[in-house]
Design an enzyme around this catalytic site. Structure first.
Site, PDB file in Angstrom:
ATOM      1  N   CYS A 528     -60.116 -64.116 -28.839  1.00 31.62           N
ATOM      2  CA  CYS A 528     -60.585 -63.132 -27.870  1.00 31.62           C
ATOM      3  C   CYS A 528     -59.926 -61.795 -28.150  1.00 31.62           C
ATOM      4  CB  CYS A 528     -60.190 -63.550 -26.460  1.00 31.62           C
ATOM      5  SG  CYS A 528     -60.915 -65.117 -25.985  1.00 31.62           S
ATOM      6  N   GLU A 677     -63.286 -55.022 -49.336  1.00 31.85           N
ATOM      7  CA  GLU A 677     -63.284 -56.459 -49.572  1.00 31.85           C
ATOM      8  C   GLU A 677     -64.148 -56.758 -50.775  1.00 31.85           C
ATOM      9  OE1 GLU A 677     -63.836 -59.024 -46.148  1.00 31.85           O
ATOM     10  OE2 GLU A 677     -65.179 -60.231 -47.356  1.00 31.85           O
ATOM     11  N   HIS A 706     -58.069 -63.913 -46.433  1.00 32.33           N
ATOM     12  CA  HIS A 706     -58.561 -64.694 -45.295  1.00 32.33           C
ATOM     13  C   HIS A 706     -58.303 -66.174 -45.477  1.00 32.33           C
ATOM     14  CE1 HIS A 706     -60.795 -60.895 -45.469  1.00 32.33           C
ATOM     15  NE2 HIS A 706     -60.517 -60.883 -44.184  1.00 32.33           N
TER      16      HIS A 706
END
Ligand code: GLN
Ligand code: ZN
Length: 770
Positions: A528, A677, A706
């Site tokens: 969140c 990226e 990641h």
């Protein structure tokens, strides 16, 4: 049994399209994380049920006529839809009866052996959905009972709901498909028919099908998919089947409006916040059986609705169609806003009085529905009260700063351009800071240890003194600088240890932003975010980053990059006041950053990176609206950075490599170096980027941050060689994909030396040793 208001023909009904599942105190997040670390499925199930019931009751008490069910999800509603039609990719064992929780979460998050399904942004929001993988239509069949069981759950507590499904066409268009999409849509629609039949037998009178793709630019082939799907589902001869309510949102249906109005459905929802202009043609073209649901309360923002304006739209529809064929609703699902503004106790009361989260938005919807046909004094008073709060706000000195407005009004074109061209700047920069070919650097943040997070929290709560906290930060920075020097990096970073979040950090230091306590919004799964409120004119009371940058630079003779968050990202990841034009707000943020850059230069910082990871996310969904957005977005970036001296090297960073449609805009940003990226994507998109005229520096990430996996130097060498096919050695920088803050020191201590070794190998291979 609580009786909810049903749509009587003499009144306008109030409806909702979706309620945020996460819970006021992020109950779902914590329940998920407990489950993933060994908790029982029963415990997770209990929390989920409790949340659904709580939210249904809240909506019934608010007086809504149409309450959604199946809007709840344990991870993502698009993933739920994939499971519903049995689209479980073979690597997760395929479909084998109903999908169990373990398989469901494996699809979402991967396992040690099987990579997760891809995740991407939901339209122009910061919500991420799981991208379904659809291969052959033949294997699809009903794979879950979720819509039915949640419908029944609501009924069991006396609440009649309108189940929500992602529409069959949008589902297919958002999926990764192979083969004939028409065949897939046909099959999905057949599966849906079974689901609809089941819901009808359980008593459902309406079903909501979300088709946000109706608001995109579509080809003929894609448009035809709607007829294929809806005629297949709508078997009109069936008695008592649920009526179909199609919800569109986020953009104007335009050329697809006639198609939408003619579908064999009973109600159509339009987003009149994003696109109020579509109401008139919709009223003119709606067939006589069709109800229109008017999305007049913004489901994407947290500011109170301008009720006068909303009411004008609703009354216009009632005049034309009669009250029985009009519903009032939020513009889209409330998934994108926090739950309840009543929980905010520390906000300035005048600001508190200006915001509306999901619960307050539903109160507005109900009030508007009443006000459309009833003109009693209670309704009039509440609207007057609303109006007064808005007007008071406009002149409130806390939100209006004449000095800022005067400065913004005097921005000139000259302020948007660097003093010299890139060619001249490059020479001056190389003279000031000589670098080897293929210079190595990182994106900004270094690993954030548990101890660091603890210290930051303790400092915020006053449990450690400022002096203690700052001593700790100095140690971290020094440790980070030593690591980077030893690893042999050419351009260093201070590490961003003082920042929890790249937007929050600056918002907390600028005037015009405020913070909520419980304003959480789901980003993906259990993650969140709590976007700041951008409520007033933005200015910078004092330098924001100079102190730590100067300290870091004082520790080393190598250049340390200053690190700022760009104006577009600041806006995109905040709740920006809706009555102010976004380009004006962006310019105010840009001016503050411009001053920060001047101060960093004064402090001896030679390279400054201004991150814009959210630039592409803000791109309008319709192609012909993009150039206007890109114009003001790039202008804001230029306003922030163009004041830099020629010999100051300006960098930017973006978290994607696919520049489709925005390449020229990125070139127009006129940065000296851009990092992006690329480790996971092919170099194809970069080749397109290389094309004509792009001569500035570029750092296509060669290390995927990641993933916890540490790539070898050879792997990274291969990445650099690929980059050399698209760019010259003078242009290329060597860096990871993104910031290192989510990685551990152990991983980084291994990976960064691999990256530096790869750069050395390639320098030697191409005879460009320093
Ligand atoms: N400078 C930021 C970091 O390294 C950039 C983060 C991002 O691109 N989202 O963490
Ligand atoms: Zn990034």
């Amino acid at each position: 049994m609580t009786v909810t208001r049903s749509a009587k023909s003499s009144t306008v009904a109030a409806g909702n399209l979706g309620f945020p599942p996460i819970g006021l105190a992020r109950e779902l997040k914590f329940a998920l994380e407990r489950f993933w670390t060994g908790g029982s499925p029963e415990q997770l199930g209990r929390v989920a049920l409790e949340l659904r019931q709580r939210h249904w009751r809240l909506q019934a008490e608010a007086g809504l006529g149409f309450i959604p069910s199946n809007d709840f999800s344990l991870y993502d509603h698009v993933l739920d839809t994939a499971v519903l039609v049995g689209a479980v990719p073979p690597r997760f064992g395929g479909r084998n009866g109903f999908t169990d929780l373990a398989t469901y979460f494996a699809m979402a998050r991967g396992t040690d052996d099987v990579p997760a399904m891809a995740m991407t942004k939901w339209f122009d929001t910061n919500y991420h959905y799981i991208v379904p993988e659809l291969e052959s239509a033949g294997t699809l069949q009903v794979g879950s009972e979720k819509p039915l069981s949640e419908y029944r759950e609501a009924r069991a507590i006396g609440i009649e709901t309108r189940p929500v499904l992602l529409g069959p066409v949008s589902f297919v268009l958002l999926s990764r498909t192979r083969g004939d999409r028409a065949a897939l849509v046909r099959r999905v629609a057949e599966v849906y028919r079974e689901v609809l039949d089941g819901l009808a037998s359980a008593g459902a009178r309406w079903v909501q099908l979300d088709e946000p793709c109706l608001g995109l630019d579509l080809s003929h082939e894609e448009r035809d998919l709607f007829d294929i799907a809806y005629y297949r589902m709508a078997n009109r001869s069936r008695q008592g089947g649920p009526k179909l309510f199609v919800a569109t949102y986020f953009s104007d249906l335009r050329e697809q409006l006639p198609l939408a109005l003619q579908l064999p459905i009973w109600a159509l929802h339009l987003d009149l916040v994003r696109a109020p202009g579509q109401l008139a043609p919709a009223l003119a073209g709606a067939p006589s059986h069709l109800t229109l649901s008017l999305g007049v309360v913004n489901g994407r923002g947290v500011w109170r609705t301008d009720l006068d304006r909303a009411l004008t739209l609703v009354r216009r529809a009632v005049d034309r169609l009669g009250p029985g064929r009009v519903q009032v609703a939020p513009s889209c699902s409330l998934l994108h806003v926090p739950v309840d503004a009543d929980a905010e106790t520390t906000l300035d009361p005048s600001l508190r009085n200006r915001i509306a989260f999901a619960k307050q938005k539903l109160e507005e919807v109900v009030l508007l529905a009443h006000a459309a046909t009833e003109d009693d004094s209670a309704v009039r008073d509440r609207i007057a009260d609303h109006r007064q709060a808005t007007e008071a706000w406009h002149v409130d000195p806390r939100s209006r700063d004449v000095e800022v407005r005067r400065r913004a009004a005097s921005i000139t074109g000259g302020m948007l351009a660097r003093h010299s061209t890139f060619g001249e700047r490059r020479k001056l920069q190389a003279k000031r800071t000589p670098l080897p070919p293929l210079p190595t650097t990182t994106i900004g943040s270094l690993p954030q240890t548990a101890e660091l997070r603890r210290m930051r929290a303790a400092a915020r709560k006053g449990h450690v003194t400022t002096a203690e906290y700052e001593t700790f930060l100095r140690q971290e920075i020094e440790h980070g600088i030593r690591f980077q020097e030893e690893a042999g990096l050419d351009v260093l970073v201070h590490g961003e240890f003082e920042r929890t979040d790249m937007v929050e950090f600056f918002a907390a230091r600028l005037n015009g932003f405020a913070f909520t306590e419980q304003g959480w919004v789901q980003s993906y799964g259990s993650r969140c975010v709590r976007p700041p409120l951008l409520y007033g004119d933005v200015s910078r009371p004092r330098p924001m980053t100079v102190r730590w940058s100067r300290f870091a630079q004082s520790l080393t003779s190598r250049p340390v990059k200053g690190m700022l968050t760009g104006p577009v990202t600041m806006l995109q990841w905040s709740f920006v006041r809706e009555d102010l034009p976004a380009p004006d707000v962006a310019a105010q943020v840009a001016l503050a950053l411009r001053d920060e850059i001047a101060d960093l230069e004064e402090a001896g910082i030679r390279m400054i990176q201004v991150d814009e990871p959210a630039l592409r996310e803000g791109l309008p969904l319709r192609g012909d609206e993009r150039s206007e957005y890109l114009t003001w977005a790039v202008d804001a970036f230029r306003l922030a950075t163009a004041g830099a001296r020629d010999e100051t090297q300006v960098h930017t960073h973006m978290c994607y490599a696919d520049f489709g449609g925005i390449r020229d805009a990125v070139v127009r940003m006129d940065t000296d170096v851009i990092s992006l990226e690329a480790a996971r994507s092919t170099m194809e998109s970069l080749e397109a980027f290389g094309g004509d005229g792009y001569t500035s520096g570029i750092g296509p990430g060669v290390y995927d941050v990641h993933s916890p996996r540490v790539p070898s130097a050879e792997e990274m060498t291969a990445g650099i060689h690929r980059a050399l096919e698209a760019f010259t050695p003078e242009q290329i920088w060597i860096n990871p994909d993104c910031g290192l803050k989510t990685r551990s020191w152990d991983e980084v201590r291994e990976a960064i030396p691999h990256m530096v070794a790869a750069a050395h190998q390639v320098r030697e291979a191409i005879g460009a040793s320093a």
